[in-house]
Design a protein around this motif. Structure first.
Motif, PDB file in Angstrom:
ATOM      1  N   ALA A 100       0.851  -1.192   0.000  1.00 50.49           N
ATOM      2  CA  ALA A 100       0.000   0.000   0.000  1.00 50.49           C
ATOM      3  C   ALA A 100       0.889   1.245   0.000  1.00 50.49           C
ATOM      4  O   ALA A 100       2.059   1.186   0.396  1.00 50.49           O
ATOM      5  CB  ALA A 100      -0.892   0.000   1.239  1.00 50.49           C
ATOM      6  N   ARG A 101       0.330   2.352  -0.424  1.00 51.20           N
ATOM      7  CA  ARG A 101       1.028   3.630  -0.405  1.00 51.20           C
ATOM      8  C   ARG A 101       0.110   4.654   0.253  1.00 51.20           C
ATOM      9  O   ARG A 101      -1.106   4.615   0.076  1.00 51.20           O
ATOM     10  CB  ARG A 101       1.368   4.111  -1.819  1.00 51.20           C
ATOM     11  CG  ARG A 101       2.259   3.175  -2.590  1.00 51.20           C
ATOM     12  CD  ARG A 101       3.696   3.233  -2.066  1.00 51.20           C
ATOM     13  NE  ARG A 101       4.579   2.419  -2.885  1.00 51.20           N
ATOM     14  CZ  ARG A 101       5.071   1.252  -2.505  1.00 51.20           C
ATOM     15  NH1 ARG A 101       4.749   0.757  -1.338  1.00 51.20           N
ATOM     16  NH2 ARG A 101       5.875   0.584  -3.282  1.00 51.20           N
ATOM     17  N   LEU A 102       0.715   5.578   0.993  1.00 55.52           N
ATOM     18  CA  LEU A 102      -0.034   6.656   1.638  1.00 55.52           C
ATOM     19  C   LEU A 102       0.255   7.970   0.945  1.00 55.52           C
ATOM     20  O   LEU A 102       1.342   8.165   0.398  1.00 55.52           O
ATOM     21  CB  LEU A 102       0.377   6.787   3.111  1.00 55.52           C
ATOM     22  CG  LEU A 102       0.113   5.607   4.014  1.00 55.52           C
ATOM     23  CD1 LEU A 102       0.593   5.915   5.421  1.00 55.52           C
ATOM     24  CD2 LEU A 102      -1.353   5.248   4.028  1.00 55.52           C
ATOM     25  N   TRP A 103      -0.713   8.872   1.012  1.00 55.26           N
ATOM     26  CA  TRP A 103      -0.465  10.225   0.554  1.00 55.26           C
ATOM     27  C   TRP A 103       0.424  10.911   1.585  1.00 55.26           C
ATOM     28  O   TRP A 103       0.365  10.605   2.779  1.00 55.26           O
ATOM     29  CB  TRP A 103      -1.772  11.000   0.405  1.00 55.26           C
ATOM     30  CG  TRP A 103      -2.540  10.612  -0.802  1.00 55.26           C
ATOM     31  CD1 TRP A 103      -3.643   9.804  -0.852  1.00 55.26           C
ATOM     32  CD2 TRP A 103      -2.266  10.986  -2.153  1.00 55.26           C
ATOM     33  NE1 TRP A 103      -4.070   9.656  -2.146  1.00 55.26           N
ATOM     34  CE2 TRP A 103      -3.242  10.379  -2.971  1.00 55.26           C
ATOM     35  CE3 TRP A 103      -1.288  11.776  -2.754  1.00 55.26           C
ATOM     36  CZ2 TRP A 103      -3.259  10.541  -4.352  1.00 55.26           C
ATOM     37  CZ3 TRP A 103      -1.321  11.936  -4.131  1.00 55.26           C
ATOM     38  CH2 TRP A 103      -2.296  11.329  -4.911  1.00 55.26           C
ATOM     39  N   ALA A 104       1.234  11.836   1.120  1.00 56.31           N
ATOM     40  CA  ALA A 104       2.113  12.591   2.010  1.00 56.31           C
ATOM     41  C   ALA A 104       2.118  14.045   1.577  1.00 56.31           C
ATOM     42  O   ALA A 104       1.922  14.362   0.403  1.00 56.31           O
ATOM     43  CB  ALA A 104       3.529  12.025   1.978  1.00 56.31           C
ATOM     44  N   SER A 105       2.346  14.912   2.542  1.00 54.63           N
ATOM     45  CA  SER A 105       2.458  16.342   2.283  1.00 54.63           C
ATOM     46  C   SER A 105       3.918  16.687   2.008  1.00 54.63           C
ATOM     47  O   SER A 105       4.823  16.079   2.582  1.00 54.63           O
ATOM     48  CB  SER A 105       1.961  17.104   3.513  1.00 54.63           C
ATOM     49  OG  SER A 105       2.351  18.457   3.447  1.00 54.63           O
ATOM     50  N   LYS A 106       4.160  17.674   1.165  1.00 49.62           N
ATOM     51  CA  LYS A 106       5.526  18.127   0.901  1.00 49.62           C
ATOM     52  C   LYS A 106       6.115  18.867   2.096  1.00 49.62           C
ATOM     53  O   LYS A 106       7.304  19.112   2.143  1.00 49.62           O
ATOM     54  CB  LYS A 106       5.554  19.057  -0.316  1.00 49.62           C
ATOM     55  CG  LYS A 106       5.247  18.380  -1.613  1.00 49.62           C
ATOM     56  CD  LYS A 106       5.386  19.390  -2.739  1.00 49.62           C
ATOM     57  CE  LYS A 106       4.578  18.970  -3.931  1.00 49.62           C
ATOM     58  NZ  LYS A 106       4.645  19.966  -5.001  1.00 49.62           N
ATOM     59  N   ASN A 107       5.273  19.236   3.046  1.00 45.91           N
ATOM     60  CA  ASN A 107       5.744  19.968   4.219  1.00 45.91           C
ATOM     61  C   ASN A 107       6.571  19.053   5.108  1.00 45.91           C
ATOM     62  O   ASN A 107       6.130  17.976   5.491  1.00 45.91           O
ATOM     63  CB  ASN A 107       4.566  20.518   5.027  1.00 45.91           C
ATOM     64  CG  ASN A 107       3.724  21.475   4.219  1.00 45.91           C
ATOM     65  OD1 ASN A 107       4.233  22.162   3.333  1.00 45.91           O
ATOM     66  ND2 ASN A 107       2.441  21.518   4.503  1.00 45.91           N
ATOM     67  N   GLU A 108       7.764  19.495   5.449  1.00 44.00           N
ATOM     68  CA  GLU A 108       8.607  18.729   6.368  1.00 44.00           C
ATOM     69  C   GLU A 108       8.127  18.940   7.788  1.00 44.00           C
ATOM     70  O   GLU A 108       7.664  20.016   8.136  1.00 44.00           O
ATOM     71  CB  GLU A 108      10.061  19.204   6.265  1.00 44.00           C
ATOM     72  CG  GLU A 108      10.876  18.363   5.337  1.00 44.00           C
ATOM     73  CD  GLU A 108      12.348  18.733   5.392  1.00 44.00           C
ATOM     74  OE1 GLU A 108      13.018  18.370   6.375  1.00 44.00           O
ATOM     75  OE2 GLU A 108      12.782  19.380   4.448  1.00 44.00           O
TER      76      GLU A 108
END
Length: 154
Positions: A100-108
């Protein structure tokens, strides 16, 4: 995360005592996913004892387009009352197309790490340049104090 690594997110509810109830996440691709909740080890500042885990295979009906607000909700039964930070580990059992893959934000975030699956190397792999779209729902163990009413006007 690759099978040899685990992404770690540190959650700090800032409550004297609370019960973790569920994880919410945005699933980008169906497949197998492992979520582990760890106690915070005060002595090392790293993930400590394992409190609970969820390992599932999700089909396409659980996936999100990333902007549609379609959050997947996973209950966390059996984790008792906590105080202080908790860690959530995210990993996959295999690196093939079944992961599976999760969405991620570009914000560190200073609270997101990747570590080698070997527990003695925790956090040695460093911070992630993205923030997985995962949220931890907690419920205060005791009700929060009520706000004081404003003083009467004279």
């Amino acid at each position: 995360a690759a099978p040899d690594f685990e992404w770690l997110i540190k959650f700090e509810p800032n409550l004297p005592a609370y019960s973790p109830r569920r994880l919410r996440l945005l699933l980008a691709q169906p497949g197998e996913l492992r979520l582990v909740v760890y106690r915070h080890d005060e002595a090392t500042g790293r993930p400590g004892a394992r409190l609970g885990a969820v390992e599932r295979s999700y089909d396409a009906t659980f996936t999100s387009g990333g902007r549609d607000g379609k959050w997947l909700s996973e209950p966390l039964p059996g984790i008792g009352v906590q105080s202080g930070p908790l860690w959530v580990g995210i990993s996959v059992p295999r690196a093939d197309g079944s992961a599976a893959r999760l969405w991620a934000s570009k914000n560190e975030s200073p609270q997101v790490y990747q570590r080698d699956a070997e527990p003695t190397t925790a956090l040695q792999s460093g911070r992630l340049p993205v923030t997985p779209m995962v949220r931890l729902l907690v419920v205060p163990e005791s009700p929060l104090p009520a706000a004081s009413p404003p003083p009467p006007k004279k």
